[in-house]
Structures are given as structure tokens and as C-alpha cells.
Design an enzyme around this catalytic site. Structure first.
Site, PDB file in Angstrom:
ATOM      1  N   PRO A 158       0.809  -1.339  -0.092  1.00  0.00           N
ATOM      2  CA  PRO A 158      -0.158   0.095  -0.109  1.00  0.00           C
ATOM      3  C   PRO A 158       0.719   1.289   0.001  1.00  0.00           C
ATOM      4  CG  PRO A 158       0.026  -1.114   2.257  1.00  0.00           C
ATOM      5  CD  PRO A 158       0.626  -1.957   1.202  1.00  0.00           C
ATOM      6  N   ASN A 159       0.322   2.197  -0.915  1.00  0.00           N
ATOM      7  CA  ASN A 159       0.895   3.580  -0.673  1.00  0.00           C
ATOM      8  C   ASN A 159       2.096   3.737  -1.688  1.00  0.00           C
ATOM      9  OD1 ASN A 159      -1.136   4.643   0.916  1.00  0.00           O
ATOM     10  ND2 ASN A 159      -0.131   3.716   2.629  1.00  0.00           N
ATOM     11  N   ARG A 169       4.721  11.225  -2.315  1.00  0.00           N
ATOM     12  CA  ARG A 169       4.718  10.513  -1.215  1.00  0.00           C
ATOM     13  C   ARG A 169       5.756  10.869  -0.165  1.00  0.00           C
ATOM     14  NH1 ARG A 169       4.714   4.587   1.208  1.00  0.00           N
ATOM     15  NH2 ARG A 169       4.049   4.825   3.265  1.00  0.00           N
ATOM     16  N   TYR A 177      11.091   9.084   0.804  1.00  0.00           N
ATOM     17  CA  TYR A 177      11.111   7.734  -0.276  1.00  0.00           C
ATOM     18  C   TYR A 177      11.883   8.605  -1.556  1.00  0.00           C
ATOM     19  CZ  TYR A 177       7.939   5.882   3.117  1.00  0.00           C
ATOM     20  OH  TYR A 177       7.623   5.416   4.421  1.00  0.00           O
ATOM     21  N   ASN A 222       8.187  -5.485  -1.182  1.00  0.00           N
ATOM     22  CA  ASN A 222       8.320  -4.177  -0.327  1.00  0.00           C
ATOM     23  C   ASN A 222       6.743  -4.216   0.232  1.00  0.00           C
ATOM     24  OD1 ASN A 222       8.248  -1.938   1.134  1.00  0.00           O
ATOM     25  ND2 ASN A 222       9.128  -0.649  -0.607  1.00  0.00           N
ATOM     26  N   ALA A 273       3.506  -0.888   4.808  1.00  0.00           N
ATOM     27  CA  ALA A 273       3.208  -0.934   6.324  1.00  0.00           C
ATOM     28  C   ALA A 273       2.549  -2.401   6.678  1.00  0.00           C
ATOM     29  CB  ALA A 273       1.912   0.152   6.383  1.00  0.00           C
ATOM     30  N   GLU A 290      13.354  -9.380   1.108  1.00  0.00           N
ATOM     31  CA  GLU A 290      12.317  -8.081   1.478  1.00  0.00           C
ATOM     32  C   GLU A 290      13.057  -6.885   1.276  1.00  0.00           C
ATOM     33  OE1 GLU A 290      11.822  -8.290   5.714  1.00  0.00           O
ATOM     34  OE2 GLU A 290      10.334  -6.477   5.688  1.00  0.00           O
ATOM     35  N   HIS A 314      13.161  -2.467   1.700  1.00  0.00           N
ATOM     36  CA  HIS A 314      12.311  -1.180   2.055  1.00  0.00           C
ATOM     37  C   HIS A 314      13.201   0.039   1.510  1.00  0.00           C
ATOM     38  CE1 HIS A 314       9.328  -3.067   4.629  1.00  0.00           C
ATOM     39  NE2 HIS A 314      10.501  -3.926   5.036  1.00  0.00           N
ATOM     40  N   ARG A 333      13.688   4.720  11.986  1.00  0.00           N
ATOM     41  CA  ARG A 333      12.493   5.504  12.036  1.00  0.00           C
ATOM     42  C   ARG A 333      11.713   5.183  13.281  1.00  0.00           C
ATOM     43  NH1 ARG A 333       9.529   4.954   6.414  1.00  0.00           N
ATOM     44  NH2 ARG A 333       8.363   6.873   7.380  1.00  0.00           N
TER      45      ARG A 333
HETATM   46  C1  DQA Z   1       8.398   1.206   3.351  1.00  0.00           C
HETATM   47  C2  DQA Z   1       8.543   1.424   5.018  1.00  0.00           C
HETATM   48  C3  DQA Z   1       7.092   1.113   5.801  1.00  0.00           C
HETATM   49  O1  DQA Z   1       7.298   1.390   7.446  1.00  0.00           O
HETATM   50  C4  DQA Z   1       6.250   2.103   5.105  1.00  0.00           C
HETATM   51  O2  DQA Z   1       4.874   1.867   5.836  1.00  0.00           O
HETATM   52  C5  DQA Z   1       6.066   2.082   3.792  1.00  0.00           C
HETATM   53  C6  DQA Z   1       7.463   2.104   2.822  1.00  0.00           C
HETATM   54  C7  DQA Z   1       9.729   1.588   2.937  1.00  0.00           C
HETATM   55  O3  DQA Z   1       9.876   1.282   1.712  1.00  0.00           O
HETATM   56  O4  DQA Z   1      10.502   2.241   3.445  1.00  0.00           O
HETATM   57  O5  DQA Z   1       4.976   1.989   3.282  1.00  0.00           O
HETATM   58  O6  DQA Z   1       8.109  -0.099   3.287  1.00  0.00           O
END
Ligand code: DQA
Length: 150
Positions: free
Chosen positions: A13-14, A21, A26, A77, A80, A101, A103, A110
Site C-alpha cells: 500500500p501507498n 509521498r 522516499y 516491499n 506498512a 525483502e 524497503h 524510523r
Molecule cells: C516502507 C517502510 C514502511 O514502514 C512504510 O509503511 C512504507 C514504505 C519503505 O519502503 O521504506 O509504506 O516499506
């Protein structure tokens, strides 16, 4: 390296809002830019990449289930959902595929609620903090895993 394998790259998501964003966290590249980087690098590695994003937990679970028979590895990735989703963890376990994985941000620098990821317990390894380059590093890691396998 000519591996001839198929890798599912999943985004949670997002992540469709990359570029807009929180660019201070990011960066300014969009998810399309990240996909282009992955497609270009995967060709060098001899990997076929299926790059997807969903804001819906169930859709991600369904795609992971399908990967069990359609792909050779998963780079994820989960956004959240990494921190909350036992359903995604269970799907990754049942897929029985190597998982890397990724990120974009360094989740350990963070908020404390981002320090734990359920995905990590099933992943071969985790790459975080290198922005979109993390996906490229993830592909290198996956290529090595799949190369060792064959
Ligand atoms: C994320 C880190 C997560 O905590 C966050 O909720 C994201 C992006 C990252 O790519 O840094 O949506 O996965």
C-alpha cells in the site's frame, strides 16, 4: 549470468504514490521509474520480472499464492503491511519460494513501530535504506539465490 527464471516483485500500500509521498523519506522517483530500473537490470541478469503493486492485503495474498506455481522467487516491499500482516507472512510461507525483502527507507532509523517486519522471518535477507537502488540490490541477491539453486 543467464538464469532464465521468473521473479515476482510485489509492492504494498501507498507505494503507488512514490514521487509524491513524503519525498524527503522516499525520494522523487515514481513507482514506474522503479519498475523501469528493475526491468532494465533484470534483463542483464537473465531474469523475467513481474512487477506489481496493490493497496489491498487480500490481493497481495492472492498474488503470492499464485507465485507458488508461476514464479521462482519473490521480492517484496509490503509497505506498512510488513509490520502488521500475518496473512502476508502466511502466504509467503506457503509459497515455498525464496523471498527477498526490500524497503526504500531505513526502517530501523524510523519510528519504533517500523522496526519489526513479519516478512523478515521468512525472507532470505532484507535490504533497506538505499531507496530505489534497494530493488536492484534485491534482484542481484535473488539472481545469486536462483543461480545457486540450479
Ligand atoms: C516502507 C517502510 C514502511 O514502514 C512504510 O509503511 C512504507 C514504505 C519503505 O519502503 O521504506 O509504506 O516499506
Amino acid at each position: 549470468m543467464a538464469i532464465n527464471a521468473s521473479v515476482l516483485i510485489l509492492n504494498g500500500p501507498n507505494l503507488n504514490m512514490l514521487g509524491v509521498r513524503e519525498p524527503q523519506i522516499y525520494g522523487s522517483l515514481t513507482l514506474d521509474d522503479v519498475e523501469a530500473m528493475c526491468q532494465e537490470h533484470s534483463q542483464r541478469l537473465g531474469l523475467e520480472v513481474d512487477f506489481r503493486q496493490s493497496n489491498h492485503e487480500g490481493e497481495l495474498v492472492t498474488w503470492i499464492q499464485q507465485a507458488r506455481s508461476e514464479n521462482d522467487g519473490i521480492i517484496i516491499n509490503a509497505g506498512a503491511y510488513s509490520h502488521t500482516s500475518l496473512a502476508i507472512l502466511d502466504a509467503l510461507i506457503l509459497a515455498e519460494l525464496p523471498v527477498v525483502e526490500v524497503h526504500l527507507s531505513n526502517i530501523f532509523k524510523r519510528e519504533p513501530f517500523r522496526h519489526h517486519s513479519h516478512v523478515t522471518s521468512v525472507a532470505r535477507g532484507m535490504i533497506c535504506g538505499f531507496g530505489p537502488q534497494g530493488y536492484v540490490l534485491g534482484l542481484d541477491a535473488m539472481a545469486q539465490i536462483l543461480n545457486n539453486r540450479s
